[in-house]
Design an enzyme around this catalytic site. Structure first.
Site, PDB file in Angstrom:
ATOM      1  CB  THR A 192      -0.936   0.015   1.219  1.00  0.00           C
ATOM      2  OG1 THR A 192      -0.184  -0.253   2.405  1.00  0.00           O
ATOM      3  CG2 THR A 192      -2.014  -1.041   1.075  1.00  0.00           C
ATOM      4  CE  LYS A 194       3.179  -1.519   5.418  1.00  0.00           C
ATOM      5  NZ  LYS A 194       2.396  -2.100   4.320  1.00  0.00           N
ATOM      6  CD  GLU A 411     -19.342 -17.332 -18.406  1.00  0.00           C
ATOM      7  OE1 GLU A 411     -19.677 -16.313 -17.769  1.00  0.00           O
ATOM      8  OE2 GLU A 411     -18.858 -18.338 -17.867  1.00  0.00           O
ATOM      9  CG  HIS A 414     -23.496 -15.790 -15.324  1.00  0.00           C
ATOM     10  ND1 HIS A 414     -24.122 -16.100 -14.149  1.00  0.00           N
ATOM     11  CD2 HIS A 414     -22.572 -16.775 -15.519  1.00  0.00           C
ATOM     12  CE1 HIS A 414     -23.627 -17.211 -13.644  1.00  0.00           C
ATOM     13  NE2 HIS A 414     -22.677 -17.662 -14.474  1.00  0.00           N
TER      14      HIS A 414
END
Length: 631
Positions: A192, A194, A411, A414
């Site tokens: 991230t 740091k 598919e 969906h």
């Protein structure tokens, strides 16, 4: 003494010794017996002679030199004069030089070798003594990283700006009795930013930056880590104001008393020394310690109390706006096409860290290079995103026409359900090209990151998950359904179960949680734990409610597909023809519009091996007019 001067003196001494050797052996060519010398003298072939003690050196008439030894012949000088030979006498017979070479030079060489060996042993001792020295790396008086290179973590940057102000103008805070925190702990998931944020603090404040990993303190010998901690803070005081950055501090900062060895453990000794250095027994003006960890929960409480690491800055995974900013930072480093939209990539990468996004951009640049393109386009970024998230395309996978057709209808099911439910996320892409363990997929991109999810959104996701299996039953029949819906079933079951036992979305069970925490801190539901504090009747109601939610959303999806059977057929045929369709292309196909078939980019192989660019390679200087080419 400077190391360069030492090397110069060594080379001068070596040159002097070689010169003495050359002087001692000069003129030693063509050494002849004394009898031969007399024969040459009688023959008149000797031109000149120099007598140095018992040495006789001379030159023949043909220019060759000779050397011989005089056995103290009393008539030698008279013979030379009679033969009209040029005669010279050198009172310096070279005895001092020979004495030096034969007696003193071996002694000097012996002491020189002994001194060199002693210095090597001493250097080895210094290395042994430096075993307890800090291994921290000093990244120059200032780093090139600034806050402009850090994006997507604006809140974290705002928290550390106070540290930058203190390093720039400490009297501003001391005048009012304020004290800057001695330690700042950066906590967050891996990747991230740091470490990058810590470097940016040093870069903005224009101060030295010492970096070291927590594991570099620990050795097999007890006390070494504590010695390195002391040395690290000593270096920091000499370079104050500065920043000391300890990466992965949990390697030495874990809870004490849970290891074999008790107080003698090396990690605990190192941690104790770190606590003492940061405790304030000595004033470390201008030395700020910044540490990073992925697991702040395992750190010792004494390390986090006020006066040590008393400020914790959370560096979370970026949201959609943060991901867009991070992408813009990394995309500045590559040439881009005009169609690149970082926001679309940010929407499709939920949960990605800054390191993941940097890897995505790098993968896209590599793909563009393989395709022989001069710029990185949206196609390469999309392909790189799919590759990072799901793996490379498995185009070599052998699929029968029937399996390919079944995948296309699955598919398409969906996609049709998602298009007809308003609460569903917009469709970004549908493909029947295998990736990883999936034979195909429909990718939906949310408009924004969601912190909380509503019941209607969860039920919409359940209906979309059921769309693939329903489409298989409608086209191929109940007996021809396959295992392709296994991940959909798993996802639907997980969502429905959490709706009932965690989120209180059941009218019969109400505002209650039916999960229990075990000894390891892992939460589980009633069906996986026989000791959960629920009755058999309640467990039956939970199962009924889970099934009711799944059945209700399944029926909704089935109704949508039955009402849109024609659209299902059109979209499945489009997937069979094009293999991959974007959300816009799906809309055009369903509206009856024609779309052009995309040509897959061809990998361009290099014709010859090119040299890698290097900063060490220098161009040859141009020849100046009138300059000698040999210079």
């Amino acid at each position: 003494m400077n190391k360069n001067y030492k090397n110069l003196l060594i080379w001068l001494a070596a040159g002097f010794v070689l010169f003495l050797f050359a002087e001692s052996f000069s003129g030693s060519q063509s050494t002849i017996p004394y009898s031969d010398f007399l024969n040459e003298l009688d023959s008149g072939r000797v031109s000149s002679v120099t007598i140095k003690g018992l040495n006789v050196e001379g030159v023949f008439s043909d220019g060759k030199t000779f050397n011989t030894y005089d056995p103290q012949d009393p008539n030698l000088v008279k013979k030379l004069i009679d033969k009209k030979v040029k005669l010279r006498s050198d009172p310096n017979d070279g005895m001092l030089l020979k004495l030096f070479i034969n007696l003193f030079l071996p002694i000097l060489l012996f002491f020189g070798i002994w001194f060199f060996a002693f210095r090597q042993v001493q250097a080895g001792g210094n290395r042994a003594l430096s075993f307890g020295k800090s291994k921290a790396k000093l990244n120059g008086p200032k780093t090139k990283v600034t806050f402009n290179d850090v994006a997507g973590i604006d809140e974290a940057k705002n928290e550390v700006e106070e540290i930058v102000d203190f390093l720039k103008d400490p009297h501003k805070f001391k005048r009012l009795g304020g004290k800057i925190p001695r330690g700042v702990l950066l906590a967050g998931p891996p990747g991230t930013g740091k470490t990058l944020l810590a470097k940016a603090i040093a870069g903005e404040a224009n101060v030295p930056f010492f970096s070291i990993s927590g594991s570099e303190f620990v050795e097999m010998f007890v006390g070494v880590g504590a010695s390195r901690v002391r040395d690290l803070f000593e270096q920091g005081k000499k370079n104050a104001p500065c920043i000391i950055f300890i990466d992965e501090i949990d390697a030495v900062g874990g809870h004490r008393g849970f290891r074999i060895g008790g107080g003698s453990d090396e990690r605990e000794q190192t941690l104790n020394q770190l606590l003492v250095e940061m405790d304030g027994f000595e004033e470390n003006n201008g030395v700020i310690v910044i540490s990073s960890t992925n697991r702040p929960d395992v750190l010792d409480p004494a390390l986090l109390r006020p006066g040590r690491f008393d400020r914790q800055v959370i560096v979370p995974s970026p949201d959609i706006k943060g991901r867009e900013k991070i992408l813009r930072v990394h995309l500045k480093k590559v040439p881009l096409s005009a169609d690149v939209d970082p926001l679309i990539i940010a929407r499709g990468t939920p949960g990605f860290s800054g390191a993941d996004l940097a890897n995505l951009v790098n993968e896209a640049a590599l793909l563009a290079a393989r395709y022989g393109k001069k710029n990185v386009s949206m196609d390469e970024l999309e392909e790189a995103k799919d590759k990072v998230m799901m793996g490379s395309e498995r185009r070599s996978m052998v699929m029968t026409e029937n399996e390919k057709k079944l995948t296309a209808y699955h598919e398409a099911g969906h996609a049709i359900v998602a298009l007809n439910i308003p609460e569903s996320d917009p469709i970004h892409k549908a493909t029947i090209i295998p990736r990883g363990r999936a034979l195909g997929m429909v990718m939906r991109l949310p408009e924004n990151d969601r912190i909380s999810v509503s019941r209607v959104k969860l039920e919409a996701d359940l209906s979309v998950a059921a769309g693939g299996r329903i489409a298989e039953e409608m086209i191929f029949g109940h007996d021809k359904v396959t295992t392709g819906a296994s991940s959909d079933i798993e996802q639907a079951t997980r969502i429905a179960k959490r709706m009932v036992i965690e989120w209180g979305m059941s009218d019969k069970l109400g505002f209650l949680s039916y999960e229990k925490e075990n000894s390891e801190g892992v939460f589980f539901g009633h069906s996986t734990d026989a000791t959960a504090n629920i009755s058999a009747k309640t467990a039956q109601v939970i199962d009924e409610e889970i099934r009711a939610i799944v059945d209700r959303t399944f029926a909704r999806a089935k109704k949508i597909l039955e009402e849109n059977a024609d659209a299902l057929e059109v979209l499945a045929q489009g997937l069979l023809e094009h293999e991959t369709l974007s959300g816009e292309e799906i809309r055009k196909i369903l509206e009856g519009q024609k779309i052009e078939k995309k040509q897959r980019p061809v990998i361009v192989k290099p014709t010859k091996r090119s040299k890698m660019p290097t900063s060490l390679s220098k161009k040859k200087p141009k020849k100046r007019k009138g300059e000698d080419p040999s210079n």
